[in-house]
Design a protein around this motif. Structure first.
Motif, PDB file in Angstrom:
ATOM      1  N   PHE A  37       0.835  -1.191   0.000  1.00 48.50           N
ATOM      2  CA  PHE A  37       0.000   0.000   0.000  1.00 48.50           C
ATOM      3  C   PHE A  37       0.874   1.246   0.000  1.00 48.50           C
ATOM      4  O   PHE A  37       1.942   1.293   0.626  1.00 48.50           O
ATOM      5  CB  PHE A  37      -0.904   0.022   1.236  1.00 48.50           C
ATOM      6  CG  PHE A  37      -1.977  -1.036   1.227  1.00 48.50           C
ATOM      7  CD1 PHE A  37      -2.788  -1.218   0.122  1.00 48.50           C
ATOM      8  CD2 PHE A  37      -2.183  -1.851   2.338  1.00 48.50           C
ATOM      9  CE1 PHE A  37      -3.784  -2.184   0.113  1.00 48.50           C
ATOM     10  CE2 PHE A  37      -3.168  -2.821   2.337  1.00 48.50           C
ATOM     11  CZ  PHE A  37      -3.967  -2.988   1.221  1.00 48.50           C
ATOM     12  N   SER A  38       0.410   2.277  -0.695  1.00 46.40           N
ATOM     13  CA  SER A  38       1.152   3.534  -0.784  1.00 46.40           C
ATOM     14  C   SER A  38       0.209   4.707  -0.527  1.00 46.40           C
ATOM     15  O   SER A  38      -1.009   4.527  -0.367  1.00 46.40           O
ATOM     16  CB  SER A  38       1.778   3.680  -2.174  1.00 46.40           C
ATOM     17  OG  SER A  38       0.775   3.943  -3.152  1.00 46.40           O
ATOM     18  N   VAL A  39       0.771   5.907  -0.521  1.00 48.44           N
ATOM     19  CA  VAL A  39      -0.023   7.116  -0.274  1.00 48.44           C
ATOM     20  C   VAL A  39      -1.075   7.324  -1.355  1.00 48.44           C
ATOM     21  O   VAL A  39      -2.041   8.067  -1.150  1.00 48.44           O
ATOM     22  CB  VAL A  39       0.885   8.361  -0.188  1.00 48.44           C
ATOM     23  CG1 VAL A  39       1.795   8.272   1.018  1.00 48.44           C
ATOM     24  CG2 VAL A  39       1.711   8.525  -1.454  1.00 48.44           C
ATOM     25  N   GLU A  40      -0.916   6.698  -2.502  1.00 48.55           N
ATOM     26  CA  GLU A  40      -1.853   6.872  -3.602  1.00 48.55           C
ATOM     27  C   GLU A  40      -3.077   5.962  -3.485  1.00 48.55           C
ATOM     28  O   GLU A  40      -4.049   6.115  -4.224  1.00 48.55           O
ATOM     29  CB  GLU A  40      -1.145   6.608  -4.930  1.00 48.55           C
ATOM     30  CG  GLU A  40       0.016   7.561  -5.193  1.00 48.55           C
ATOM     31  CD  GLU A  40       0.756   7.222  -6.471  1.00 48.55           C
ATOM     32  OE1 GLU A  40       0.430   6.187  -7.088  1.00 48.55           O
ATOM     33  OE2 GLU A  40       1.656   7.981  -6.849  1.00 48.55           O
ATOM     34  N   ASP A  41      -3.034   5.013  -2.564  1.00 41.79           N
ATOM     35  CA  ASP A  41      -4.107   4.030  -2.459  1.00 41.79           C
ATOM     36  C   ASP A  41      -5.226   4.505  -1.528  1.00 41.79           C
ATOM     37  O   ASP A  41      -4.970   5.051  -0.453  1.00 41.79           O
ATOM     38  CB  ASP A  41      -3.568   2.696  -1.931  1.00 41.79           C
ATOM     39  CG  ASP A  41      -2.655   2.014  -2.926  1.00 41.79           C
ATOM     40  OD1 ASP A  41      -2.915   2.120  -4.139  1.00 41.79           O
ATOM     41  OD2 ASP A  41      -1.674   1.380  -2.498  1.00 41.79           O
ATOM     42  N   GLY A  55      -5.089   6.258  12.331  1.00 40.83           N
ATOM     43  CA  GLY A  55      -3.995   7.092  12.806  1.00 40.83           C
ATOM     44  C   GLY A  55      -2.642   6.490  12.490  1.00 40.83           C
ATOM     45  O   GLY A  55      -1.716   7.187  12.056  1.00 40.83           O
ATOM     46  N   TYR A  56      -2.498   5.186  12.690  1.00 37.40           N
ATOM     47  CA  TYR A  56      -1.227   4.507  12.424  1.00 37.40           C
ATOM     48  C   TYR A  56      -0.857   4.592  10.941  1.00 37.40           C
ATOM     49  O   TYR A  56       0.300   4.903  10.602  1.00 37.40           O
ATOM     50  CB  TYR A  56      -1.324   3.039  12.847  1.00 37.40           C
ATOM     51  CG  TYR A  56      -0.071   2.253  12.552  1.00 37.40           C
ATOM     52  CD1 TYR A  56       0.977   2.222  13.469  1.00 37.40           C
ATOM     53  CD2 TYR A  56       0.078   1.558  11.359  1.00 37.40           C
ATOM     54  CE1 TYR A  56       2.143   1.523  13.192  1.00 37.40           C
ATOM     55  CE2 TYR A  56       1.236   0.853  11.071  1.00 37.40           C
ATOM     56  CZ  TYR A  56       2.262   0.839  11.992  1.00 37.40           C
ATOM     57  OH  TYR A  56       3.429   0.150  11.705  1.00 37.40           O
ATOM     58  N   LEU A  57      -1.810   4.329  10.066  1.00 38.55           N
ATOM     59  CA  LEU A  57      -1.522   4.346   8.628  1.00 38.55           C
ATOM     60  C   LEU A  57      -1.061   5.720   8.164  1.00 38.55           C
ATOM     61  O   LEU A  57      -0.168   5.833   7.315  1.00 38.55           O
ATOM     62  CB  LEU A  57      -2.765   3.912   7.845  1.00 38.55           C
ATOM     63  CG  LEU A  57      -3.172   2.443   8.000  1.00 38.55           C
ATOM     64  CD1 LEU A  57      -4.504   2.186   7.296  1.00 38.55           C
ATOM     65  CD2 LEU A  57      -2.098   1.517   7.447  1.00 38.55           C
ATOM     66  N   HIS A  62       1.727   7.837   5.774  1.00 34.40           N
ATOM     67  CA  HIS A  62       1.040   8.952   5.109  1.00 34.40           C
ATOM     68  C   HIS A  62      -0.135   8.478   4.262  1.00 34.40           C
ATOM     69  O   HIS A  62      -0.511   9.128   3.282  1.00 34.40           O
ATOM     70  CB  HIS A  62       2.018   9.751   4.252  1.00 34.40           C
ATOM     71  CG  HIS A  62       3.215  10.245   5.014  1.00 34.40           C
ATOM     72  ND1 HIS A  62       3.140  11.202   6.004  1.00 34.40           N
ATOM     73  CD2 HIS A  62       4.527   9.872   4.953  1.00 34.40           C
ATOM     74  CE1 HIS A  62       4.338  11.409   6.513  1.00 34.40           C
ATOM     75  NE2 HIS A  62       5.195  10.614   5.904  1.00 34.40           N
ATOM     76  N   ILE A  63      -0.713   7.349   4.627  1.00 32.70           N
ATOM     77  CA  ILE A  63      -1.900   6.839   3.957  1.00 32.70           C
ATOM     78  C   ILE A  63      -3.130   7.404   4.660  1.00 32.70           C
ATOM     79  O   ILE A  63      -3.309   7.198   5.859  1.00 32.70           O
ATOM     80  CB  ILE A  63      -1.939   5.300   3.994  1.00 32.70           C
ATOM     81  CG1 ILE A  63      -0.761   4.717   3.200  1.00 32.70           C
ATOM     82  CG2 ILE A  63      -3.259   4.772   3.451  1.00 32.70           C
ATOM     83  CD1 ILE A  63      -0.614   3.218   3.351  1.00 32.70           C
ATOM     84  N   LYS A  64      -3.977   8.120   3.922  1.00 30.53           N
ATOM     85  CA  LYS A  64      -5.191   8.699   4.517  1.00 30.53           C
ATOM     86  C   LYS A  64      -6.344   7.719   4.343  1.00 30.53           C
ATOM     87  O   LYS A  64      -7.059   7.751   3.340  1.00 30.53           O
ATOM     88  CB  LYS A  64      -5.510  10.049   3.875  1.00 30.53           C
ATOM     89  CG  LYS A  64      -4.553  11.166   4.285  1.00 30.53           C
ATOM     90  CD  LYS A  64      -5.068  12.532   3.866  1.00 30.53           C
ATOM     91  CE  LYS A  64      -6.299  12.928   4.660  1.00 30.53           C
ATOM     92  NZ  LYS A  64      -6.750  14.316   4.357  1.00 30.53           N
ATOM     93  N   ALA A  65      -6.494   6.858   5.307  1.00 24.34           N
ATOM     94  CA  ALA A  65      -7.555   5.854   5.262  1.00 24.34           C
ATOM     95  C   ALA A  65      -8.883   6.456   5.715  1.00 24.34           C
ATOM     96  O   ALA A  65      -8.920   7.425   6.466  1.00 24.34           O
ATOM     97  CB  ALA A  65      -7.188   4.668   6.144  1.00 24.34           C
ATOM     98  N   VAL A  66      -9.953   5.858   5.250  1.00 22.70           N
ATOM     99  CA  VAL A  66     -11.305   6.189   5.687  1.00 22.70           C
ATOM    100  C   VAL A  66     -11.717   5.170   6.747  1.00 22.70           C
ATOM    101  O   VAL A  66     -11.448   3.969   6.611  1.00 22.70           O
ATOM    102  CB  VAL A  66     -12.294   6.137   4.507  1.00 22.70           C
ATOM    103  CG1 VAL A  66     -13.727   6.384   4.989  1.00 22.70           C
ATOM    104  CG2 VAL A  66     -11.906   7.155   3.443  1.00 22.70           C
TER     105      VAL A  66
END
Length: 243
Positions: A37-41, A55-57, A62-66
């Motif tokens: 997984f990357s910041v673009e995913d 928060g961890y991701l 720098h992964i902004k998860a929903v």
């Protein structure tokens, strides 16, 4: 009958810290690395609770998860702790997302909390992009024949929803998932349970505390022991739908 929600009980976090999952974020990290997984995913945390995985991701990758969770109470905490993220109220059985919009879905100690696991897995398949990843870590019963007895207890906890691992695997594969990793991580669960007993005296007492006494925690623990709880990590890739 009163239904208690140990999942929302603040005393659990007071005793054990922000996250109750065995191994902390070690299996989260493994999922990130294995699935690349990357910041673009676009990534979803199913049953995000207080937002710990979200928060961890972000903080580590720098992964902004929903995040999605049915609890308004827990989402309120998540939004205060991680204001940069999107948190949505909803259930795993009926996710308010478009088809094929996520590259990854994490379900860490939450699939066992779902009222309808098969329906939830179908929803995960639907919202994942082709080739996307479902990363699940959860509890299972090494003696699944005994799990039926746990249904007599009316409260919300992952330990009440122990998976039959063979049935879960068959369910995912029948929908079109290709399971790439499925490993036993029961040593991490054992370490967490030892910590609970050390802090609280016994598992029976812990269940009494976290359910506010609405069940007989010692009886529940006795049945749970017969089920022989274990812990697994699984990474499954979305292929062609078989429906």
């Amino acid at each position: 009958m009163k239904c208690c929600n140990a999942y929302e009980n603040n005393s659990m976090c007071e005793m054990m810290g922000e996250t109750l999952r065995p191994g902390g974020f070690s299996l989260t990290e493994r999922g990130v690395q294995f699935c690349k997984f990357s910041v673009e995913d676009a990534v979803l945390d199913l049953g995000c609770g207080r937002g710990a995985t979200v928060g961890y991701l972000f903080e580590k990758h720098h992964i902004k998860a929903v995040g999605i969770d049915p609890s308004e109470k827990l989402l309120g905490i998540a939004k205060m702790k991680y204001p940069f993220a999107d948190f949505i109220q909803g259930s795993g059985e009926h996710m308010p997302f478009a088809d094929e919009c996520f590259q990854g879905v994490f379900a860490e100690c939450t699939l066992s909390l779902m009222d309808d696991v098969n329906r939830t897995v179908k929803e995960v398949f639907r919202v994942l992009k082709r080739g996307g990843w479902f990363v699940a870590t959860d509890v299972y019963a090494r003696n699944p024949d005994a799990v039926k007895e746990l249904e007599k207890f009316s409260f919300k906890s992952c330990m009440r929803g122990l998976h039959d691992l063979n049935r879960l695997r068959e369910s995912l594969e029948s929908m079109g998932f290709e399971i790439m990793v499925l490993e036993d991580c029961s040593d991490l669960l054992k370490a967490l349970l030892v910590k609970i007993v050390f802090l609280h005296g016994s598992m029976g007492g812990f269940w009494n505390k976290t359910t506010d006494g609405c069940i007989d925690g010692y009886r529940f623990q006795k049945i749970l022991k017969v089920c022989k709880p274990g812990y697994f990590t699984m990474m499954a890739r979305k292929g062609e739908s078989k429906s």
